[in-house]
Design a protein around this motif. Sequence first.
Motif, PDB file in Angstrom:
ATOM      1  N   LEU A   1       0.726  -1.226  -0.009  1.00 18.72           N
ATOM      2  CA  LEU A   1      -0.110  -0.085   0.006  1.00 18.72           C
ATOM      3  C   LEU A   1       0.744   1.382   0.005  1.00 18.72           C
ATOM      4  O   LEU A   1       0.517   2.310  -0.565  1.00 18.72           O
ATOM      5  CB  LEU A   1      -1.007  -0.050   1.285  1.00 18.72           C
ATOM      6  CG  LEU A   1      -1.901  -0.930   1.194  1.00 18.72           C
ATOM      7  CD1 LEU A   1      -2.739  -1.071   2.491  1.00 18.72           C
ATOM      8  CD2 LEU A   1      -3.099  -0.476   0.300  1.00 18.72           C
ATOM      9  N   ASP A   2       2.191   1.311   0.498  1.00 17.93           N
ATOM     10  CA  ASP A   2       2.836   2.291   0.796  1.00 17.93           C
ATOM     11  C   ASP A   2       3.473   2.737  -0.570  1.00 17.93           C
ATOM     12  O   ASP A   2       3.920   3.799  -0.875  1.00 17.93           O
ATOM     13  CB  ASP A   2       4.023   2.208   1.657  1.00 17.93           C
ATOM     14  CG  ASP A   2       3.809   2.159   3.213  1.00 17.93           C
ATOM     15  OD1 ASP A   2       2.468   2.716   3.317  1.00 17.93           O
ATOM     16  OD2 ASP A   2       4.242   1.606   4.013  1.00 17.93           O
ATOM     17  N   LEU A   3       3.273   1.885  -1.652  1.00 21.26           N
ATOM     18  CA  LEU A   3       3.733   2.329  -2.957  1.00 21.26           C
ATOM     19  C   LEU A   3       2.509   2.679  -3.852  1.00 21.26           C
ATOM     20  O   LEU A   3       2.758   2.930  -5.028  1.00 21.26           O
ATOM     21  CB  LEU A   3       4.194   1.064  -3.652  1.00 21.26           C
ATOM     22  CG  LEU A   3       5.569   0.357  -2.908  1.00 21.26           C
ATOM     23  CD1 LEU A   3       6.165  -1.179  -3.549  1.00 21.26           C
ATOM     24  CD2 LEU A   3       6.759   1.146  -3.094  1.00 21.26           C
ATOM     25  N   THR A   4       1.412   2.973  -3.377  1.00 22.27           N
ATOM     26  CA  THR A   4       0.236   3.290  -4.252  1.00 22.27           C
ATOM     27  C   THR A   4      -0.191   4.858  -3.537  1.00 22.27           C
ATOM     28  O   THR A   4       0.402   5.222  -2.465  1.00 22.27           O
ATOM     29  CB  THR A   4      -0.741   2.778  -3.831  1.00 22.27           C
ATOM     30  OG1 THR A   4      -1.370   2.461  -2.566  1.00 22.27           O
ATOM     31  CG2 THR A   4      -0.516   0.873  -4.314  1.00 22.27           C
ATOM     32  N   ASN A   5      -1.007   5.508  -4.278  1.00 25.14           N
ATOM     33  CA  ASN A   5      -1.317   6.860  -4.025  1.00 25.14           C
ATOM     34  C   ASN A   5      -2.751   6.487  -2.674  1.00 25.14           C
ATOM     35  O   ASN A   5      -3.850   7.275  -3.025  1.00 25.14           O
ATOM     36  CB  ASN A   5      -1.617   7.829  -4.852  1.00 25.14           C
ATOM     37  CG  ASN A   5      -1.935   9.135  -4.387  1.00 25.14           C
ATOM     38  OD1 ASN A   5      -1.272   9.683  -3.681  1.00 25.14           O
ATOM     39  ND2 ASN A   5      -2.487   9.852  -5.411  1.00 25.14           N
ATOM     40  N   SER A   6      -2.267   5.933  -1.765  1.00 20.93           N
ATOM     41  CA  SER A   6      -3.586   5.383  -0.974  1.00 20.93           C
ATOM     42  C   SER A   6      -3.601   6.632   0.272  1.00 20.93           C
ATOM     43  O   SER A   6      -2.348   7.024   0.754  1.00 20.93           O
ATOM     44  CB  SER A   6      -3.581   4.162  -0.563  1.00 20.93           C
ATOM     45  OG  SER A   6      -3.667   3.198  -1.555  1.00 20.93           O
ATOM     46  N   GLN A   7      -4.691   6.767   0.938  1.00 20.60           N
ATOM     47  CA  GLN A   7      -4.747   7.505   2.308  1.00 20.60           C
ATOM     48  C   GLN A   7      -4.192   6.880   3.391  1.00 20.60           C
ATOM     49  O   GLN A   7      -4.213   5.829   3.315  1.00 20.60           O
ATOM     50  CB  GLN A   7      -6.334   7.856   2.411  1.00 20.60           C
ATOM     51  CG  GLN A   7      -7.095   8.869   1.427  1.00 20.60           C
ATOM     52  CD  GLN A   7      -8.501   9.208   1.605  1.00 20.60           C
ATOM     53  OE1 GLN A   7      -8.649   8.947   2.797  1.00 20.60           O
ATOM     54  NE2 GLN A   7      -8.914   9.575   0.581  1.00 20.60           N
TER      55      GLN A   7
END
Length: 289
Positions: free
Chosen positions: A282-288
């Motif tokens: 998830l840290d590699l995506t533009n996630s909140q």
Amino acid sequence: MRVHVLKYCAMAVAGFTVLAGSLGGVLAADPDWKAVEQALGKSGQLQAGDVFRIGMPRTDLSVTVKGVPVKAGFALGSYAAFKQIGDQAMVMGDLVLLDQEVPAVMAGLFRGGLEVTAVHNHLNEMSPHVMYMHYGGHGDAVQLAKALRQALSASSTPLGSSSGPAATPTGPTLDAKQIEQALGRTGRDIGGGVFQVTVPRAEAITEMINFQPTADGKAAITGDFVLIDKEVNAVARALQQNGIDVTALHNHALMDTPRLFYMHFWATDDPAKLARGLKAALDLTNSQK
């Protein structure tokens, strides 16, 4: 599919992204959702963004993945999501079907004026093997529900009145707080012994992660990441490096902008270890956060 688009809005529905056109101020009365429920034979809930979602889990199936029994709410959740757009309604969703049910249900959707946008697997080594059919359509909400129910009559999807309250789940349990701490995000019990964490992207698109306890004190995980093209390989590498299998990569919709890809995954291990692996991806995506 008829698309009237002046601007796009994203409806995050149980981990799936629905793109709907805004009709520049054209207003219409809300559909009679009770009539929609009656037409489809299942009850639903009004969610954020005025989305009315009806779940149709395949509780009739006993499915295993790599020998692990999966609950209907964990990986077998057919659904329909309705939203009023101007003077008509839009519906999108996902149907869980046995291989032999796919052709007849697809034909039924076409006869009812609905479109099929994707047919694919979500997981590997499923027994019996099931496929996932994504669909969409525009029109009167009640008529769309009737068309969907007619198409589903070619499957054994449980519809109609519930026979009674859901049974209290028994068996293995999860330490939800431990998962939340390792993942860095909160989740919720969605019933049937399944713990779900939804992760909104900064673009208001939601990713879904489900945890289900297994008999050995560990957990099984599945769900899907919603990714733009440049994120796909980095996320796949991060998942594999953390012992999480990538089981499918595909589209859910047609003509979406930006182009979105859905990466499904599976693993069984210590729940906190799995949560840390998912966090790395998830840290590699533009996630909140």
